[in-house]
Write a protein that holds these residues in place. Structure first.
Motif, PDB file in Angstrom:
ATOM      1  N   LYS A   1      20.064  59.993 -20.314  1.00  0.00           N
ATOM      2  CA  LYS A   1      20.952  59.792 -21.461  1.00  0.00           C
ATOM      3  C   LYS A   1      20.186  59.265 -22.675  1.00  0.00           C
ATOM      4  N   ASN A   2      19.138  58.494 -22.413  1.00  0.00           N
ATOM      5  CA  ASN A   2      18.380  57.906 -23.517  1.00  0.00           C
ATOM      6  C   ASN A   2      17.568  58.946 -24.273  1.00  0.00           C
ATOM      7  N   GLY A   3      17.506  60.156 -23.742  1.00  0.00           N
ATOM      8  CA  GLY A   3      16.880  61.249 -24.482  1.00  0.00           C
ATOM      9  C   GLY A   3      17.600  61.544 -25.782  1.00  0.00           C
ATOM     10  N   LEU A   4      18.810  61.000 -25.940  1.00  0.00           N
ATOM     11  CA  LEU A   4      19.535  61.168 -27.203  1.00  0.00           C
ATOM     12  C   LEU A   4      18.774  60.577 -28.383  1.00  0.00           C
ATOM     13  N   VAL A   5      17.862  59.642 -28.139  1.00  0.00           N
ATOM     14  CA  VAL A   5      17.102  59.047 -29.252  1.00  0.00           C
ATOM     15  C   VAL A   5      16.194  60.086 -29.909  1.00  0.00           C
ATOM     16  N   PHE A   6      15.901  61.174 -29.201  1.00  0.00           N
ATOM     17  CA  PHE A   6      15.025  62.201 -29.764  1.00  0.00           C
ATOM     18  C   PHE A   6      15.801  63.254 -30.569  1.00  0.00           C
ATOM     19  N   THR A   7      17.139  63.235 -30.496  1.00  0.00           N
ATOM     20  CA  THR A   7      17.902  64.309 -31.128  1.00  0.00           C
ATOM     21  C   THR A   7      17.821  64.278 -32.653  1.00  0.00           C
TER      22      THR A   7
ATOM     23  N   ALA B   1      20.027  55.393 -33.033  1.00  0.00           N
ATOM     24  CA  ALA B   1      18.788  54.617 -32.921  1.00  0.00           C
ATOM     25  C   ALA B   1      17.558  55.492 -33.133  1.00  0.00           C
ATOM     26  N   GLY B   2      17.622  56.741 -32.678  1.00  0.00           N
ATOM     27  CA  GLY B   2      16.494  57.637 -32.889  1.00  0.00           C
ATOM     28  C   GLY B   2      16.244  57.890 -34.358  1.00  0.00           C
ATOM     29  N   ALA B   3      17.321  58.027 -35.129  1.00  0.00           N
ATOM     30  CA  ALA B   3      17.181  58.221 -36.578  1.00  0.00           C
ATOM     31  C   ALA B   3      16.587  56.987 -37.236  1.00  0.00           C
ATOM     32  N   VAL B   4      17.040  55.816 -36.801  1.00  0.00           N
ATOM     33  CA  VAL B   4      16.521  54.563 -37.349  1.00  0.00           C
ATOM     34  C   VAL B   4      15.043  54.391 -37.006  1.00  0.00           C
ATOM     35  N   ALA B   5      14.678  54.754 -35.782  1.00  0.00           N
ATOM     36  CA  ALA B   5      13.297  54.552 -35.324  1.00  0.00           C
ATOM     37  C   ALA B   5      12.294  55.317 -36.171  1.00  0.00           C
ATOM     38  N   VAL B   6      12.655  56.532 -36.605  1.00  0.00           N
ATOM     39  CA  VAL B   6      11.722  57.364 -37.375  1.00  0.00           C
ATOM     40  C   VAL B   6      12.097  57.441 -38.851  1.00  0.00           C
ATOM     41  N   ASP B   7      13.149  56.693 -39.218  1.00  0.00           N
ATOM     42  CA  ASP B   7      13.561  56.581 -40.623  1.00  0.00           C
ATOM     43  C   ASP B   7      13.928  57.938 -41.221  1.00  0.00           C
ATOM     44  N   VAL B   8      14.884  58.618 -40.560  1.00  0.00           N
ATOM     45  CA  VAL B   8      15.432  59.859 -41.121  1.00  0.00           C
ATOM     46  C   VAL B   8      16.929  59.669 -41.325  1.00  0.00           C
ATOM     47  N   PRO B   9      17.508  60.342 -42.318  1.00  0.00           N
ATOM     48  CA  PRO B   9      18.943  60.173 -42.568  1.00  0.00           C
ATOM     49  C   PRO B   9      19.779  60.811 -41.459  1.00  0.00           C
ATOM     50  N   VAL B  10      20.961  60.267 -41.261  1.00  0.00           N
ATOM     51  CA  VAL B  10      21.902  60.807 -40.281  1.00  0.00           C
ATOM     52  C   VAL B  10      23.028  61.506 -41.036  1.00  0.00           C
ATOM     53  N   THR B  11      23.201  62.787 -40.802  1.00  0.00           N
ATOM     54  CA  THR B  11      24.235  63.541 -41.505  1.00  0.00           C
ATOM     55  C   THR B  11      25.592  63.349 -40.841  1.00  0.00           C
ATOM     56  N   SER B  12      26.640  63.594 -41.595  1.00  0.00           N
ATOM     57  CA  SER B  12      27.990  63.498 -41.043  1.00  0.00           C
ATOM     58  C   SER B  12      28.200  64.544 -39.950  1.00  0.00           C
TER      59      SER B  12
END
Length: 298
Positions: free
Chosen positions: A28-34, A160-171
């Protein structure tokens, strides 16, 4: 059933503790890579390293949460035909050891997250821990709220994956992840409700019916498919559009296959479906191949 076995060796107790951490559920933690993958940044070493740190932190946090939850539910789990074989319920791991190890892992998780540099990822991990702790103590006993709480844990992983690599999260990303998470959780509860002897092991199951949970799955599945189609067809152009459009086919097949499996009486452990169901594996592989081609083609 459930009384501790006599004279457990330290090695067997250690093996039981490792199993109680549920390493198979780290999938489930693979979601951080999405989010990093969707942003097309996983081709850089720094992004991969930061995403890996987030993955490790959530593995520690999740395992700590599982241990505390198993310690809290030990008596109820001993009444369940499958959960009674869990190490804590079976007596292979003492309740006190599960609690001590669980707290240690949960404290270690934000510290590992801090290796990414900055405070945002540790803060997200801390928020995840607060949510899981609240779930263990209270939220899991509240009908409907328990569905949203578990789904929220999946959404936090993806964020958390977006935060870790500093990319924006779209709606678009948040809506699809949120709906997909709720669909999986509703399917899990439906499978638990249908399992013989399971109705007395989770207090909220008495408030649900298979028809209600099936309607939740149908609603979230339909909304998720529509959202994904709009994202694939409206947010892209050029050559990449072809691959995004084609990805709709395996995406819909994944949703339909999951629904079929749940209706067939499985789905109590969603991660097991990905590891054991061959058609689902093929559909997931096709979806990933098309998305990766579309993302990195541009």
């Amino acid at each position: 059933m459930g009384s501790p076995p006599a004279a457990l060796s330290p090695l067997r107790r250690l093996a039981g503790l490792v199993r109680a951490c549920r390493p198979r559920q780290w999938l489930k933690n693979g979601l951080v890579f999405t989010a990093p993958a969707a942003a097309g940044v996983l081709a850089t070493g720094t992004a991969v390293a930061h995403a890996a740190i987030a993955f490790a932190a959530f593995c520690l946090a999740a395992s700590g949460s599982y241990l505390l939850n198993d310690a809290a539910d030990v008596e109820a789990d001993r009444l369940h035909p499958r959960k009674s074989r869990r190490p804590v319920a079976a007596g292979e791991v003492p309740v006190w050891l599960a609690r001590v190890t669980g707290v240690a892992l949960m404290l270690a998780a934000p510290a590992v997250a801090a290796l990414s540099g900055g405070w945002r990822l540790p803060a997200v991990v801390a928020g995840y821990l607060a949510l899981t702790f609240s779930y263990t103590l209270w939220l899991k006993h509240q009908a409907v709220v328990d569905l949203v709480a578990v789904a929220g844990c999946h959404v936090v992983r993806a964020y958390a994956g977006a935060v870790a690599v500093d990319v924006p999260v779209t709606s678009w990303f948040l809506v699809v992840i949120s709906l997909g998470s709720l669909q999986l959780v509703a399917g899990k509860r439906e499978a638990e409700l249908r399992a013989r002897g399971a109705s007395g092991t989770r207090t909220t199951l008495g408030a649900y019916t298979p028809a209600y949970l099936a309607s939740v799955r149908a609603m979230t599945s339909a909304a998720m498919i529509v959202t994904y189609c709009l994202w694939a067809l409206q947010e892209h152009n050029g050559t990449a559009l072809t691959f995004y459009a084609l990805s709709i086919v395996p995406f819909v097949l994944i949703v339909l296959r999951h629904g079929l499996l749940v209706d067939g009486g499985v789905g109590e452990e969603p991660e097991e479906l990905v590891l054991t169901d061959r058609p689902l594996q093929v559909f997931v592989a096709a979806l990933l191949a098309l998305l990766i081609t579309g993302i990195y083609l541009t």
